[in-house]
Design a protein around this motif. Sequence first.
Motif, mmCIF file in Angstrom:
data_model
loop_
_atom_site.group_PDB
_atom_site.id
_atom_site.type_symbol
_atom_site.label_atom_id
_atom_site.label_comp_id
_atom_site.label_asym_id
_atom_site.label_seq_id
_atom_site.Cartn_x
_atom_site.Cartn_y
_atom_site.Cartn_z
ATOM 1 N N GLN A 2 -7.546 35.257 1.827
ATOM 2 C CA GLN A 2 -7.503 36.571 1.211
ATOM 3 C C GLN A 2 -7.622 37.626 2.315
ATOM 4 N N ASP A 38 -4.685 41.787 -0.407
ATOM 5 C CA ASP A 38 -5.235 41.170 -1.617
ATOM 6 C C ASP A 38 -6.365 41.970 -2.242
ATOM 7 N N SER A 39 -7.065 42.770 -1.435
ATOM 8 C CA SER A 39 -8.229 43.487 -1.957
ATOM 9 C C SER A 39 -8.433 44.791 -1.211
ATOM 10 N N THR A 225 -15.925 36.201 4.731
ATOM 11 C CA THR A 225 -15.015 37.299 5.050
ATOM 12 C C THR A 225 -15.428 37.900 6.386
ATOM 13 N N ASN A 320 -11.667 34.469 5.135
ATOM 14 C CA ASN A 320 -10.911 35.622 4.675
ATOM 15 C C ASN A 320 -10.991 36.714 5.734
#
Length: 364
Positions: A2, A38-39, A225, A320
């Motif tokens: 991600q 993705d975010s 992340t 991520n």
Amino acid sequence: MQIGHLNVMQNWHKDLDDYQMYQGEIDLAVAADERGFDSLWCVEHHFEDYGLCPDNIQYLSYLATKTKRAKLVPGAVILPWNDPLRIAEKMAMLEYFAPGRVGLGIGRGLARREYVGMRIPMEEARGRFDEAARLVLKALETGYMESDTALFKQPRVEIRPRPLKSYYDDLNCVAMSNDSALAAAEIGGSMMTFIQFAFSRHLPMINLYRDRFREVHGREAPPCTLTDVTVIHEDEEEARRLAYEHIGNHYMAVTDHYEFAGDHFKGIRGYESYQTGADLIKSAGLEESQRTYIEAQNYGTPKQVIEKYRERLELVGEFNAMLVLSFGGISFENAQNSLRVFADKVMPELRKMHTNTRQASQAA
């Protein structure tokens, strides 16, 4: 893998007022959504140029109307500074503006000046974080909140509008110390951390988190992340020039905002490890510490950036990636260029690398 984009909402721009800065940050987030990130995340900070977003859930509610596909994540709500009931209510509302694409991010906060401004004793941070996290997660799962403890006395009330989902499996915890890494593991959250120094020095905390997560939950931890302050440019010398100017500016802002030249961390439960970091900065000298910080970030040409990600993948396995593209007074033109080059030339390679790694792991 991600890939996220983080607005840190700094205004070190000499030629932009706060309104103009906000428009640039919004445009950057919308472009990240359009280019396949993705975010989208946003910090919570108060009172000064270091971060101009006192309510990141409100900001994400606005982005919900401007974006189409990216998940929206507060990165993070600082639990000790907020009423748990209000966090649960605002998260429930955000779900209605962007159904199916909302995540929860929580953190403890580190800046003494923000604790003073919010009138919260920093000594209570650990207890407030732990208890508020439990209350918010339970309220978003059950639809009501109640508590009768020394820190939070809340008569039973319903959360309306009703929450649409539970966040026990969609929780992100900011961790910059072993104490916070363990807290993230115990509550079952995915750990998000900011790169600060050579990546090998981050491995012990990542492994500590993974080991504790496995011990508590009986399964493997979700991917961490890893967040970089990022400059990407086709020209290697220009990438380096921009990095040393603006990542350097950002490092000086971090050092000032968190008062890393001081000694106050050593007397506060849960913050002792930050004093170790502050002492290292003082012993190495500010100039050398700044250079070390810049070189730890992922900057350079697309090829250089891809190679640094590849090295991390080999060291830590699946993770991520999070990018901070606007910081330290860098122009929005340069930030948008970094975003465009990353999306066109780096992102496809990252996704292939992780797919190949996962397939090799499954085959083994």
